[in-house]
Design a protein around this motif. Structure first.
Motif, PDB file in Angstrom:
ATOM      1  N   ASP A  90       0.810  -1.212   0.000  1.00 12.75           N
ATOM      2  CA  ASP A  90       0.000   0.000   0.000  1.00 12.75           C
ATOM      3  C   ASP A  90       0.849   1.269   0.000  1.00 12.75           C
ATOM      4  OD1 ASP A  90       0.936  -0.464   2.561  1.00 12.75           O
ATOM      5  OD2 ASP A  90      -0.993  -0.161   3.549  1.00 12.75           O
ATOM      6  N   ALA A  91       2.163   1.137  -0.011  1.00 10.29           N
ATOM      7  CA  ALA A  91       3.047   2.299  -0.068  1.00 10.29           C
ATOM      8  C   ALA A  91       3.142   2.878  -1.480  1.00 10.29           C
ATOM      9  CB  ALA A  91       4.443   1.924   0.427  1.00 10.29           C
ATOM     10  N   ALA A  92       2.742   2.108  -2.479  1.00 14.68           N
ATOM     11  CA  ALA A  92       2.874   2.534  -3.877  1.00 14.68           C
ATOM     12  C   ALA A  92       1.639   3.299  -4.339  1.00 14.68           C
ATOM     13  CB  ALA A  92       3.073   1.317  -4.774  1.00 14.68           C
ATOM     14  N   ALA A  93       1.869   4.259  -5.238  1.00 15.95           N
ATOM     15  CA  ALA A  93       0.759   4.941  -5.909  1.00 15.95           C
ATOM     16  C   ALA A  93       0.130   3.934  -6.866  1.00 15.95           C
ATOM     17  CB  ALA A  93       1.270   6.159  -6.655  1.00 15.95           C
ATOM     18  N   THR A  94      -1.183   3.863  -6.875  1.00 16.75           N
ATOM     19  CA  THR A  94      -1.861   2.817  -7.644  1.00 16.75           C
ATOM     20  C   THR A  94      -2.736   3.367  -8.769  1.00 16.75           C
ATOM     21  OG1 THR A  94      -3.618   2.750  -5.989  1.00 16.75           O
ATOM     22  CG2 THR A  94      -1.805   1.178  -5.728  1.00 16.75           C
ATOM     23  N   ASP A  95      -2.454   4.574  -9.233  1.00 12.97           N
ATOM     24  CA  ASP A  95      -3.193   5.131 -10.361  1.00 12.97           C
ATOM     25  C   ASP A  95      -3.026   4.213 -11.566  1.00 12.97           C
ATOM     26  OD1 ASP A  95      -3.753   7.276  -8.736  1.00 12.97           O
ATOM     27  OD2 ASP A  95      -2.110   8.503  -9.529  1.00 12.97           O
ATOM     28  N   GLY A  96      -4.107   3.958 -12.264  1.00 13.06           N
ATOM     29  CA  GLY A  96      -4.066   3.131 -13.462  1.00 13.06           C
ATOM     30  C   GLY A  96      -4.092   1.638 -13.183  1.00 13.06           C
ATOM     31  N   LEU A  97      -4.394   1.268 -11.932  1.00 15.96           N
ATOM     32  CA  LEU A  97      -4.408  -0.150 -11.573  1.00 15.96           C
ATOM     33  C   LEU A  97      -5.758  -0.551 -10.999  1.00 15.96           C
ATOM     34  CD1 LEU A  97      -0.969  -0.399  -9.743  1.00 15.96           C
ATOM     35  CD2 LEU A  97      -1.480  -1.068 -12.100  1.00 15.96           C
ATOM     36  N   ARG A  98      -6.100  -1.797 -11.222  1.00 18.27           N
ATOM     37  CA  ARG A  98      -7.244  -2.396 -10.541  1.00 18.27           C
ATOM     38  C   ARG A  98      -6.662  -3.309  -9.471  1.00 18.27           C
ATOM     39  NH1 ARG A  98     -11.622  -5.927 -13.677  1.00 18.27           N
ATOM     40  NH2 ARG A  98      -9.949  -7.408 -13.473  1.00 18.27           N
ATOM     41  N   LEU A  99      -7.092  -3.116  -8.221  1.00 21.12           N
ATOM     42  CA  LEU A  99      -6.509  -3.821  -7.079  1.00 21.12           C
ATOM     43  C   LEU A  99      -7.510  -4.742  -6.411  1.00 21.12           C
ATOM     44  CD1 LEU A  99      -4.855  -0.752  -5.334  1.00 21.12           C
ATOM     45  CD2 LEU A  99      -3.713  -2.403  -6.782  1.00 21.12           C
ATOM     46  N   ARG A 100      -6.985  -5.810  -5.836  1.00 20.20           N
ATOM     47  CA  ARG A 100      -7.750  -6.689  -4.951  1.00 20.20           C
ATOM     48  C   ARG A 100      -6.824  -7.045  -3.790  1.00 20.20           C
ATOM     49  NH1 ARG A 100     -11.501 -10.060  -7.800  1.00 20.20           N
ATOM     50  NH2 ARG A 100     -11.978 -11.041  -5.817  1.00 20.20           N
ATOM     51  N   PRO A 101      -7.355  -7.134  -2.584  1.00 17.86           N
ATOM     52  CA  PRO A 101      -6.516  -7.491  -1.435  1.00 17.86           C
ATOM     53  C   PRO A 101      -5.836  -8.844  -1.641  1.00 17.86           C
ATOM     54  CG  PRO A 101      -8.660  -6.740  -0.699  1.00 17.86           C
ATOM     55  CD  PRO A 101      -8.745  -6.894  -2.185  1.00 17.86           C
ATOM     56  N   PHE A 102      -4.589  -8.922  -1.226  1.00 15.74           N
ATOM     57  CA  PHE A 102      -3.815 -10.163  -1.330  1.00 15.74           C
ATOM     58  C   PHE A 102      -3.536 -10.723   0.066  1.00 15.74           C
ATOM     59  CE2 PHE A 102       0.345 -12.340  -1.756  1.00 15.74           C
ATOM     60  CZ  PHE A 102      -0.053 -13.385  -2.565  1.00 15.74           C
ATOM     61  N   THR A 103      -2.889  -9.932   0.909  1.00 16.78           N
ATOM     62  CA  THR A 103      -2.603 -10.356   2.277  1.00 16.78           C
ATOM     63  C   THR A 103      -2.102  -9.164   3.088  1.00 16.78           C
ATOM     64  OG1 THR A 103      -1.528 -12.074   3.615  1.00 16.78           O
ATOM     65  CG2 THR A 103      -0.170 -10.999   1.958  1.00 16.78           C
ATOM     66  N   VAL A 104      -2.008  -9.340   4.378  1.00 17.61           N
ATOM     67  CA  VAL A 104      -1.364  -8.369   5.252  1.00 17.61           C
ATOM     68  C   VAL A 104      -0.067  -9.005   5.717  1.00 17.61           C
ATOM     69  CG1 VAL A 104      -1.502  -7.090   7.422  1.00 17.61           C
ATOM     70  CG2 VAL A 104      -3.537  -7.345   5.991  1.00 17.61           C
ATOM     71  N   SER A 105       1.019  -8.315   5.513  1.00 16.80           N
ATOM     72  CA  SER A 105       2.332  -8.812   5.917  1.00 16.80           C
ATOM     73  C   SER A 105       2.818  -7.982   7.089  1.00 16.80           C
ATOM     74  CB  SER A 105       3.306  -8.705   4.741  1.00 16.80           C
ATOM     75  OG  SER A 105       4.604  -9.062   5.159  1.00 16.80           O
ATOM     76  N   ARG A 106       3.022  -8.654   8.217  1.00 14.69           N
ATOM     77  CA  ARG A 106       3.525  -7.973   9.405  1.00 14.69           C
ATOM     78  C   ARG A 106       5.009  -8.275   9.556  1.00 14.69           C
ATOM     79  NH1 ARG A 106      -1.589  -9.628  10.417  1.00 14.69           N
ATOM     80  NH2 ARG A 106      -3.019  -8.061  11.202  1.00 14.69           N
ATOM     81  N   LEU A 107       5.765  -7.247   9.830  1.00 14.55           N
ATOM     82  CA  LEU A 107       7.201  -7.412  10.039  1.00 14.55           C
ATOM     83  C   LEU A 107       7.503  -7.454  11.526  1.00 14.55           C
ATOM     84  CD1 LEU A 107       8.508  -4.945   7.328  1.00 14.55           C
ATOM     85  CD2 LEU A 107       8.246  -7.426   7.159  1.00 14.55           C
TER      86      LEU A 107
END
Length: 186
Positions: free
Chosen positions: A43-60
């Motif tokens: 979610d840190a990336a700009a996503t203009d021009g993309l269609r998104l669907r949730p993949f997972t939550v990664s905890r560090l």
């Protein structure tokens, strides 16, 4: 990603996958421009021009020897460990992400060693060589075979929401659409 990808590839013998690790902003640009068919990004990336669907939550999380002075802490902020000796990845998007967070704190992390795999990083941390930041799922898996302490990071950047993406405005193949749907629902 490999655990979700492998069953799909096994069912699609006619499809070859060229999987490359990149920074999320590079993935977003490549997919939006049609240079890559599909991507997984944070979610840190700009996503203009993309269609998104949730993949997972990664905890560090932080991993270290069970004898480390912070091993019994419930959680820890990154600034509190910035002066420790680190074990890092040789390269990759996650390592770049960690280094960027250190840079934001105006800290240069001291690396004792850089290794190729998370498993070797966890093994080295358990042996007391240094501390490391790794995904929680990997840390928990490695704790089964190593005397490893795991402490969650409290920093907002340590919880990454990952999405699978395809271009919003470009035609995609039915195969790409099928993979997109598979990754999004797996």
């Amino acid at each position: 990603l490999p655990a979700r990808l492998i069953p799909w590839v096994a069912m699609h013998q006619q499809v070859d996958i060229d999987l490359q690790e990149r920074q999320s902003h590079e993935i977003a640009r490549s997919v939006a421009a049609g240079f890559a068919d599909i991507g997984v990004l944070s979610d840190a990336a700009a996503t203009d021009g993309l269609r998104l669907r949730p993949f997972t939550v990664s905890r560090l999380v932080m991993v270290w020897a069970q004898s480390h002075w912070l091993a019994k802490e419930k959680d820890v902020p990154f600034y509190k460990v910035a002066d420790e000796y680190f074990i890092g990845l040789e390269n990759g998007a996650l390592q770049d992400h960690i280094d960027l967070q250190a840079e934001r704190l105006a800290v240069k992390l001291r690396y004792r060693i850089r290794l190729r795999t998370f498993e070797s990083i966890c093994s080295a941390a358990a042996a007391g060589i240094g501390v490391a930041v790794v995904p929680e799922t990997i840390a928990r898996r490695c704790r089964r075979s190593h005397a490893l302490a795991i402490t969650p990071l409290v920093d907002s950047w340590a919880k990454r929401h990952l999405s699978v993406c395809i271009p919003a405005s470009l035609d995609i193949t039915p195969t790409t659409q099928d993979l997109f749907e598979h990754l999004a629902k797996a």
